[in-house]
Write an enzyme that holds these catalytic residues in place. Structure first.
Site, PDB file in Angstrom:
ATOM      1  NE  ARG A 152      -4.129  -1.522   0.062  1.00  0.00           N
ATOM      2  CZ  ARG A 152      -4.154  -2.632  -0.696  1.00  0.00           C
ATOM      3  NH1 ARG A 152      -3.527  -2.867  -1.471  1.00  0.00           N
ATOM      4  NH2 ARG A 152      -5.495  -3.355  -0.390  1.00  0.00           N
TER       5      ARG A 152
ATOM      6  CG  HIS B  84      -3.250  -0.952  -7.056  1.00  0.00           C
ATOM      7  ND1 HIS B  84      -3.497  -0.045  -5.698  1.00  0.00           N
ATOM      8  CD2 HIS B  84      -3.379  -2.378  -6.492  1.00  0.00           C
ATOM      9  CE1 HIS B  84      -3.714  -1.227  -4.648  1.00  0.00           C
ATOM     10  NE2 HIS B  84      -3.797  -2.190  -5.191  1.00  0.00           N
TER      11      HIS B  84
HETATM   12  P1  NDP Z   1      -1.400 -11.717   4.835  1.00  0.00           P
HETATM   13  O1  NDP Z   1      -2.425 -11.179   5.857  1.00  0.00           O
HETATM   14  O2  NDP Z   1      -1.633 -13.149   4.224  1.00  0.00           O
HETATM   15  O3  NDP Z   1       0.081 -11.514   5.291  1.00  0.00           O
HETATM   16  C1  NDP Z   1       0.488 -10.377   6.057  1.00  0.00           C
HETATM   17  C2  NDP Z   1       1.871 -10.604   6.701  1.00  0.00           C
HETATM   18  O4  NDP Z   1       2.422  -9.359   7.135  1.00  0.00           O
HETATM   19  C3  NDP Z   1       1.979 -11.684   7.617  1.00  0.00           C
HETATM   20  O5  NDP Z   1       3.157 -12.380   7.530  1.00  0.00           O
HETATM   21  C4  NDP Z   1       2.015 -10.771   9.008  1.00  0.00           C
HETATM   22  O6  NDP Z   1       2.643 -11.692  10.197  1.00  0.00           O
HETATM   23  C5  NDP Z   1       2.725  -9.468   8.397  1.00  0.00           C
HETATM   24  N1  NDP Z   1       2.460  -8.455   9.235  1.00  0.00           N
HETATM   25  C6  NDP Z   1       1.529  -7.880   9.630  1.00  0.00           C
HETATM   26  N2  NDP Z   1       1.643  -6.618  10.616  1.00  0.00           N
HETATM   27  C7  NDP Z   1       2.945  -6.987  10.807  1.00  0.00           C
HETATM   28  C8  NDP Z   1       3.814  -6.010  11.556  1.00  0.00           C
HETATM   29  N3  NDP Z   1       3.148  -5.265  12.359  1.00  0.00           N
HETATM   30  N4  NDP Z   1       5.111  -6.505  11.726  1.00  0.00           N
HETATM   31  C9  NDP Z   1       5.756  -7.450  11.157  1.00  0.00           C
HETATM   32  N5  NDP Z   1       4.858  -8.353  10.117  1.00  0.00           N
HETATM   33  C10 NDP Z   1       3.466  -7.850  10.092  1.00  0.00           C
HETATM   34  O7  NDP Z   1      -1.698 -10.804   3.640  1.00  0.00           O
HETATM   35  P2  NDP Z   1      -1.351 -11.119   2.095  1.00  0.00           P
HETATM   36  O8  NDP Z   1      -0.062 -11.842   1.845  1.00  0.00           O
HETATM   37  O9  NDP Z   1      -2.526 -11.775   1.227  1.00  0.00           O
HETATM   38  O10 NDP Z   1      -1.356  -9.701   1.459  1.00  0.00           O
HETATM   39  C11 NDP Z   1      -0.508  -8.564   1.995  1.00  0.00           C
HETATM   40  C12 NDP Z   1      -0.883  -7.246   1.235  1.00  0.00           C
HETATM   41  O11 NDP Z   1      -0.566  -7.205  -0.100  1.00  0.00           O
HETATM   42  C13 NDP Z   1      -2.575  -6.870   1.452  1.00  0.00           C
HETATM   43  O12 NDP Z   1      -2.490  -6.577   2.768  1.00  0.00           O
HETATM   44  C14 NDP Z   1      -2.419  -5.850   0.544  1.00  0.00           C
HETATM   45  O13 NDP Z   1      -2.374  -4.528   1.158  1.00  0.00           O
HETATM   46  C15 NDP Z   1      -1.490  -6.122  -0.505  1.00  0.00           C
HETATM   47  N6  NDP Z   1      -1.711  -6.460  -1.860  1.00  0.00           N
HETATM   48  C16 NDP Z   1      -1.704  -5.608  -2.797  1.00  0.00           C
HETATM   49  C17 NDP Z   1      -1.869  -5.975  -3.951  1.00  0.00           C
HETATM   50  C18 NDP Z   1      -1.527  -5.070  -5.393  1.00  0.00           C
HETATM   51  O14 NDP Z   1      -2.183  -5.389  -6.359  1.00  0.00           O
HETATM   52  N7  NDP Z   1      -0.751  -4.059  -5.182  1.00  0.00           N
HETATM   53  C19 NDP Z   1      -2.746  -7.260  -4.639  1.00  0.00           C
HETATM   54  C20 NDP Z   1      -2.839  -7.970  -3.272  1.00  0.00           C
HETATM   55  C21 NDP Z   1      -2.400  -7.663  -2.198  1.00  0.00           C
HETATM   56  P3  NDP Z   1       2.022 -12.853  10.489  1.00  0.00           P
HETATM   57  O15 NDP Z   1       2.396 -14.001   9.705  1.00  0.00           O
HETATM   58  O16 NDP Z   1       2.818 -13.108  12.167  1.00  0.00           O
HETATM   59  O17 NDP Z   1       0.833 -12.638  10.928  1.00  0.00           O
HETATM   60  C1  OXD Z   2      -5.746  -6.079  -3.067  1.00  0.00           C
HETATM   61  C2  OXD Z   2      -5.479  -5.276  -3.845  1.00  0.00           C
HETATM   62  O1  OXD Z   2      -5.617  -5.978  -1.823  1.00  0.00           O
HETATM   63  O2  OXD Z   2      -5.990  -5.242  -5.222  1.00  0.00           O
HETATM   64  O3  OXD Z   2      -6.503  -7.274  -3.495  1.00  0.00           O
HETATM   65  O4  OXD Z   2      -4.636  -4.281  -3.526  1.00  0.00           O
END
Ligand code: NDP
Ligand code: OXD
Length: 306
Positions: A221, A269
């Site tokens: 993000r 994006h």
């Molecule tokens: P998940 O919820 O599966 O993974 C999130 C990861 O971040 C976990 O490993 C979590 O740790 C870690 N995390 C969260 N908070 C913290 C913190 N404070 N400190 C350290 N680590 C942290 O999410 P996804 O992998 O499915 O997606 C990640 C992000 O990607 C989404 O939230 C979205 O914003 C972005 N995204 C962007 C897209 C794009 O087109 N640009 C498309 C899809 C997603 P833990 O394992 O310990 O819980």
């Molecule tokens: C998502 C994205 O979070 O599109 O799926 O960014």
């Protein structure tokens, strides 16, 4: 059963037809202010009125992986928030991040500049051991990305909130290990959810801990990154470049200083799109499970914000 849909500019007919094919008796309709309240909903970034007018919603399916737009709202306590987990996004994210990494590692921009100028110049090959990659977020997407990068032979470390074990990936966890994680990384990939804890996490202090010649790939993000700090570190030469897919304001405004910077690659994006058939199939399977009282993956923990 009534299912409400909210996705401005979304393919509403696709969702309605797909759900109606499985639940012909259900009322599936676009939500607008004043619509009758629904039992379940599919939504992307709805307004607060969406929840205020539907206090009995049993579950809302977020039409994406990131739930930061939902987390800004007051959601009725009994409403389950279910996000897309993978649904075809991990493979796209792997492609996008590996492409950005390899383009930088192989200096493809340099070769492209040379080719345009008609220059035949062979550069010294870089060593993978000089390009350790750090993946922030070892969730559904980050884990797949870390494994794919490892598959290319780069040293890889990952950082998550809770300790993790991922084959071939050196794992760091929590704020106590953030500095060590950053210091071990040259290429930094952000795949964190946007929460109170992670907003502005890509800033002068954190990015300057990367190895000299650092490179940022932000596919999570825009609000993770302090834009001015990235520009300052590019100007100082500590960072060599960045690939940015997400921005604080989208579309990126025409006057934004990121435009026109040759070290910054900008995409709108698109690193991992919501694939319609995969997402519909996942939501249908999850709703079927919920209707049978079974647990589903991708339930958001409201107190931690993802
Ligand atoms: P998940 O919820 O599966 O993974 C999130 C990861 O971040 C976990 O490993 C979590 O740790 C870690 N995390 C969260 N908070 C913290 C913190 N404070 N400190 C350290 N680590 C942290 O999410 P996804 O992998 O499915 O997606 C990640 C992000 O990607 C989404 O939230 C979205 O914003 C972005 N995204 C962007 C897209 C794009 O087109 N640009 C498309 C899809 C997603 P833990 O394992 O310990 O819980
Ligand atoms: C998502 C994205 O979070 O599109 O799926 O960014």
């Amino acid at each position: 059963m009534r299912i409400a849909l909210y996705q401005p500019d979304g393919p509403l007919e696709f969702w309605i037809n797909g759900l109606q094919a499985v639940w012909p008796q259900a009322e599936v309709a676009l939500w607008q202010p004043g619509s009758p309240p629904a039992d379940y909903a599919l939504a992307w970034a709805p307004p607060q009125a969406f929840f205020d007018e539907q206090p009995g919603l049993k579950a809302v399916f977020n039409l994406g992986a990131g739930v930061d737009a939902l987390m800004r709202l007051h959601i009725p306590p009994q409403t389950l928030v279910v996000r897309l987990d993978d649904a075809g996004m991990a493979a796209q994210m792997v492609e996008f991040v590996c492409h950005a990494l390899l383009r930088h590692f192989r200096d493809m921009d340099g070769y492209q500049t040379d080719a345009r100028a008609g220059r035949w110049v062979r550069r010294e090959p870089a060593l993978r051991s000089d390009f350790p990659v750090g993946v922030m977020g070892l969730g559904v997407l980050g884990t797949k990305v870390a494994q794919a990068v490892r598959g290319f032979g780069f040293p890889v470390q990952g950082w998550s909130r809770q300790p993790k074990a991922v084959d071939g990936v050196q794992c760091f966890a929590g704020s106590a290990q953030l500095d060590a994680f950053l210091a071990a990384s040259r290429v930094l990939v952000c795949l964190l959810p946007l929460t109170q804890d992670t907003e502005n996490i890509l800033n002068r202090h954190t990015l300057s801990q990367l190895k000299p010649g650092g490179y940022l790939v932000n596919v999570a993000r825009g609000a993770h990154l302090v834009d001015a700090d990235l520009l300052a570190l590019l100007d100082s030469g500590h960072l060599a470049g960045a690939t940015l897919d997400v921005f604080r304001t989208e579309p990126l405004p025409p006057q934004h200083p990121f435009w026109g910077r040759p070290q910054i690659h900008i995409t709108p994006h698109i690193s991992a799109r919501t694939l319609l058939p995969d997402s519909l199939a996942q939501i249908i399977a999850k709703l079927q499970a919920l209707l049978q009282g079974q647990p589903v993956a991708g339930v958001v923990q409201l107190e931690r914000g993802y």
